[in-house]
Structures are given as structure tokens and as C-alpha cells.
Design a protein around this motif. Sequence first.
Motif, PDB file in Angstrom:
ATOM      1  N   VAL A 127       0.844  -1.193   0.000  1.00 33.83           N
ATOM      2  CA  VAL A 127       0.000   0.000   0.000  1.00 33.83           C
ATOM      3  C   VAL A 127       0.884   1.249   0.000  1.00 33.83           C
ATOM      4  O   VAL A 127       2.010   1.223   0.515  1.00 33.83           O
ATOM      5  CB  VAL A 127      -0.918  -0.003   1.247  1.00 33.83           C
ATOM      6  N   ASP A 128       0.382   2.330  -0.608  1.00 31.17           N
ATOM      7  CA  ASP A 128       1.087   3.608  -0.588  1.00 31.17           C
ATOM      8  C   ASP A 128       0.782   4.294   0.741  1.00 31.17           C
ATOM      9  O   ASP A 128      -0.265   4.934   0.899  1.00 31.17           O
ATOM     10  CB  ASP A 128       0.638   4.475  -1.765  1.00 31.17           C
ATOM     11  N   LEU A 129       1.675   4.145   1.691  1.00 29.02           N
ATOM     12  CA  LEU A 129       1.443   4.658   3.040  1.00 29.02           C
ATOM     13  C   LEU A 129       1.317   6.177   3.083  1.00 29.02           C
ATOM     14  O   LEU A 129       0.692   6.730   3.991  1.00 29.02           O
ATOM     15  CB  LEU A 129       2.579   4.200   3.962  1.00 29.02           C
ATOM     16  N   ASN A 130       1.902   6.845   2.111  1.00 28.35           N
ATOM     17  CA  ASN A 130       1.878   8.312   2.110  1.00 28.35           C
ATOM     18  C   ASN A 130       0.570   8.893   1.577  1.00 28.35           C
ATOM     19  O   ASN A 130       0.286  10.073   1.787  1.00 28.35           O
ATOM     20  CB  ASN A 130       3.040   8.856   1.268  1.00 28.35           C
ATOM     21  N   SER A 131      -0.223   8.053   0.918  1.00 30.02           N
ATOM     22  CA  SER A 131      -1.430   8.592   0.283  1.00 30.02           C
ATOM     23  C   SER A 131      -2.722   8.185   0.983  1.00 30.02           C
ATOM     24  O   SER A 131      -3.767   8.801   0.741  1.00 30.02           O
ATOM     25  CB  SER A 131      -1.496   8.157  -1.186  1.00 30.02           C
ATOM     26  N   ILE A 132      -2.693   7.161   1.839  1.00 31.47           N
ATOM     27  CA  ILE A 132      -3.955   6.724   2.465  1.00 31.47           C
ATOM     28  C   ILE A 132      -4.446   7.780   3.456  1.00 31.47           C
ATOM     29  O   ILE A 132      -3.659   8.417   4.153  1.00 31.47           O
ATOM     30  CB  ILE A 132      -3.806   5.355   3.156  1.00 31.47           C
ATOM     31  N   GLU A 133      -5.755   7.945   3.502  1.00 35.60           N
ATOM     32  CA  GLU A 133      -6.362   8.936   4.388  1.00 35.60           C
ATOM     33  C   GLU A 133      -7.179   8.296   5.506  1.00 35.60           C
ATOM     34  O   GLU A 133      -7.464   8.936   6.516  1.00 35.60           O
ATOM     35  CB  GLU A 133      -7.264   9.871   3.579  1.00 35.60           C
ATOM     36  N   ASP A 134      -7.551   7.033   5.320  1.00 36.70           N
ATOM     37  CA  ASP A 134      -8.345   6.315   6.308  1.00 36.70           C
ATOM     38  C   ASP A 134      -7.660   5.006   6.679  1.00 36.70           C
ATOM     39  O   ASP A 134      -6.728   4.559   6.001  1.00 36.70           O
ATOM     40  CB  ASP A 134      -9.745   6.015   5.765  1.00 36.70           C
ATOM     41  N   SER A 135      -8.148   4.400   7.745  1.00 33.62           N
ATOM     42  CA  SER A 135      -7.629   3.112   8.173  1.00 33.62           C
ATOM     43  C   SER A 135      -7.754   2.108   7.024  1.00 33.62           C
ATOM     44  O   SER A 135      -8.841   1.914   6.473  1.00 33.62           O
ATOM     45  CB  SER A 135      -8.423   2.627   9.400  1.00 33.62           C
ATOM     46  N   THR A 136      -6.633   1.459   6.673  1.00 35.33           N
ATOM     47  CA  THR A 136      -6.592   0.614   5.481  1.00 35.33           C
ATOM     48  C   THR A 136      -5.989  -0.749   5.783  1.00 35.33           C
ATOM     49  O   THR A 136      -4.853  -0.845   6.253  1.00 35.33           O
ATOM     50  CB  THR A 136      -5.767   1.289   4.362  1.00 35.33           C
ATOM     51  N   CYS A 137      -6.741  -1.816   5.504  1.00 34.48           N
ATOM     52  CA  CYS A 137      -6.232  -3.176   5.636  1.00 34.48           C
ATOM     53  C   CYS A 137      -5.438  -3.503   4.371  1.00 34.48           C
ATOM     54  O   CYS A 137      -5.995  -3.478   3.271  1.00 34.48           O
ATOM     55  CB  CYS A 137      -7.371  -4.177   5.822  1.00 34.48           C
ATOM     56  N   PHE A 138      -4.156  -3.795   4.530  1.00 34.96           N
ATOM     57  CA  PHE A 138      -3.316  -4.057   3.361  1.00 34.96           C
ATOM     58  C   PHE A 138      -2.852  -5.518   3.286  1.00 34.96           C
ATOM     59  O   PHE A 138      -2.237  -5.931   2.301  1.00 34.96           O
ATOM     60  CB  PHE A 138      -2.087  -3.136   3.360  1.00 34.96           C
ATOM     61  N   PHE A 139      -3.152  -6.292   4.341  1.00 37.84           N
ATOM     62  CA  PHE A 139      -2.781  -7.715   4.310  1.00 37.84           C
ATOM     63  C   PHE A 139      -3.830  -8.538   5.036  1.00 37.84           C
ATOM     64  O   PHE A 139      -4.311  -8.151   6.105  1.00 37.84           O
ATOM     65  CB  PHE A 139      -1.418  -7.941   4.980  1.00 37.84           C
ATOM     66  N   GLU A 140      -4.173  -9.683   4.461  1.00 41.26           N
ATOM     67  CA  GLU A 140      -5.073 -10.623   5.102  1.00 41.26           C
ATOM     68  C   GLU A 140      -4.591 -12.028   4.766  1.00 41.26           C
ATOM     69  O   GLU A 140      -4.445 -12.385   3.592  1.00 41.26           O
ATOM     70  CB  GLU A 140      -6.503 -10.404   4.623  1.00 41.26           C
ATOM     71  N   GLY A 141      -4.292 -12.808   5.800  1.00 43.33           N
ATOM     72  CA  GLY A 141      -3.768 -14.146   5.553  1.00 43.33           C
ATOM     73  C   GLY A 141      -3.625 -14.925   6.842  1.00 43.33           C
ATOM     74  O   GLY A 141      -4.385 -14.730   7.792  1.00 43.33           O
ATOM     75  N   THR A 142      -2.615 -15.796   6.887  1.00 45.47           N
ATOM     76  CA  THR A 142      -2.377 -16.627   8.065  1.00 45.47           C
ATOM     77  C   THR A 142      -1.244 -16.061   8.907  1.00 45.47           C
ATOM     78  O   THR A 142      -0.471 -15.208   8.444  1.00 45.47           O
ATOM     79  CB  THR A 142      -2.012 -18.062   7.662  1.00 45.47           C
ATOM     80  N   ALA A 143      -1.127 -16.581  10.130  1.00 46.14           N
ATOM     81  CA  ALA A 143      -0.033 -16.147  11.008  1.00 46.14           C
ATOM     82  C   ALA A 143       1.316 -16.518  10.412  1.00 46.14           C
ATOM     83  O   ALA A 143       2.298 -15.780  10.566  1.00 46.14           O
ATOM     84  CB  ALA A 143      -0.203 -16.774  12.390  1.00 46.14           C
ATOM     85  N   ARG A 144       1.388 -17.656   9.749  1.00 46.67           N
ATOM     86  CA  ARG A 144       2.659 -18.043   9.127  1.00 46.67           C
ATOM     87  C   ARG A 144       3.081 -17.008   8.087  1.00 46.67           C
ATOM     88  O   ARG A 144       4.242 -16.596   8.029  1.00 46.67           O
ATOM     89  CB  ARG A 144       2.529 -19.418   8.458  1.00 46.67           C
ATOM     90  N   GLU A 145       2.126 -16.578   7.276  1.00 40.04           N
ATOM     91  CA  GLU A 145       2.425 -15.605   6.228  1.00 40.04           C
ATOM     92  C   GLU A 145       2.784 -14.245   6.808  1.00 40.04           C
ATOM     93  O   GLU A 145       3.769 -13.612   6.395  1.00 40.04           O
ATOM     94  CB  GLU A 145       1.225 -15.478   5.292  1.00 40.04           C
ATOM     95  N   SER A 146       2.007 -13.777   7.781  1.00 37.72           N
ATOM     96  CA  SER A 146       2.222 -12.428   8.319  1.00 37.72           C
ATOM     97  C   SER A 146       3.545 -12.326   9.071  1.00 37.72           C
ATOM     98  O   SER A 146       4.308 -11.368   8.889  1.00 37.72           O
ATOM     99  CB  SER A 146       1.070 -12.018   9.237  1.00 37.72           C
ATOM    100  N   ALA A 147       3.851 -13.309   9.908  1.00 38.87           N
ATOM    101  CA  ALA A 147       5.089 -13.249  10.692  1.00 38.87           C
ATOM    102  C   ALA A 147       6.305 -13.444   9.810  1.00 38.87           C
ATOM    103  O   ALA A 147       7.393 -12.944  10.123  1.00 38.87           O
ATOM    104  CB  ALA A 147       5.055 -14.301  11.792  1.00 38.87           C
TER     105      ALA A 147
END
Length: 249
Positions: free
Chosen positions: A142-162
Motif C-alpha cells: 500500500v502507498d502509506l503516504n497517500s492513504i487517508e483512512d484506516s486501510t487493511c493491506f494484508f489478510e492471511g495466516t499467522a505463518r504468512e504475516s510473521a
Amino acid sequence: MGEAQLVSLLCRDKTKHIALSEGQSEHFKSIITDDIDDFFAAKPDIVIEAAGQPSLKHYGEMVLAKGIDLLVSSIGLFTDDQILGEFINTADQSGAKILLSTGALPAVDWMSAASLSEVNTIAITQTKPVASWKNTPAEEFVDLNSIEDSTCFFEGTARESANLFPKSSNISAMLALATIGLDQTKVKLVADPTSDIMNTYIDFDSTVGKLQVNWQGVPSIANPSTSADVPLAIVKCIRNLSSSINYGA
């Protein structure tokens, strides 16, 4: 830390860390080393890892092979089943223990116990200020500099996120390993440009009870990717180990 005594501090650059410790005592400076042999010569009963996954991978089994207990903070390394298995095998052979720090994860004692029953769902959502996601792989999602609202940028498993976010999502690995597993624990990661606090929401549903917990934390000044309470989890663990009474066993 109760009756515990710091006997050695292993770092990558001794000169740098002595300079960073300018306000500390001469004794504290004298136990700083970048030589692994000098480190082990201090004969520690337990080693605390607070250096990141590469250092844990390099030194972890070496510590365990000497029969020294290892307290781990970079739990995301254990998203690799082979590495975790090798660590456990080494610990089994030497008699050492691998201790996983709870870090900023709330209610882990209860959830771990409740997971001995049948668990229906475990989901964790980590919401952090934009600054906490800077210089992390979040910038690829996600473009962190352009978002204006709370934005979910990842959805997956704990294995993937960690695995993808080794400095930001260790608590998802801790939650998964303490409960139903890395591939069954659901994770969402969110960047919020409107807030300067960290927020973790956990939804746990089992046959012995349900839990919804919402934790709000303060980002570490030294490392905005993590929260200020993470070192206190290490202190609590050491106090438990060195005290006659253990809270949260």
C-alpha cells in the motif's frame, strides 16, 4: 529483574554499543562483547535473544547445544517448521528449554489453556500508525503516504504475516504457536493514518469459552515498528524464573 544478574551482552559491534552505553557504569561496559567465546565464558544460565531473526538463526542452536535456556523474542523465525524442529531437537538433546516471550500479546495464558479444548476460530487484527509500517514490506502492499483512512493491506495466516513482517508481526506467530497453529490462525494488518497508537484486536472462540480482547499500546521511540511494552514482557519472564513465586505459569 529480581534476583537475575546480567553477566554478558553480545552485540555485532562492541565499539558502537560501548558508545551507546556512555551513561552506564564501567562494569556494564565491561560485559559488552562481540566475541561469542567471551560471551559463553560468562557462563549464563539463560540467554535472551533481542537481536532479530538472522541472529536467532545463527546463534540459537549454539546456545541450546550448550544446555543454556533460550528466551526468544523474534518468534517469527519459527514460521519455518524445519527450523523450529531443529531447535526443539537440539534442546531435547541438551536439556535446555526454549522460552517464547509473549511480547505485546495479551491474554496468551488463557488462550493457550483454552486451546486444549476444541477451538472454532482465532483471528487477530493488528492496526498500527503509518509510521510504524514505514521501512517494512507494508510499503509493497500500500502507498502509506497517500492513504487517508484506516486501510487493511494484508489478510492471511499467522505463518504468512510473521514471515513477511518479521519486525512487526511476531505476536501473530506467538498467538498461533501457543494455540491452534500457524496455518489456522487468521491475521489482518492495518495501517491507520489517523492514530498514533497501536491497536490489536483478538477474537477467540472455543468450546470452553470465548474471548474478545482489544489492546492499545504505545509505539517504541527507538523502534516504531514495535511497542514500548515488549521489553517489559522479557523482564516479567526473568522475574518469574528468578523468583520463588511465578505469576501466569
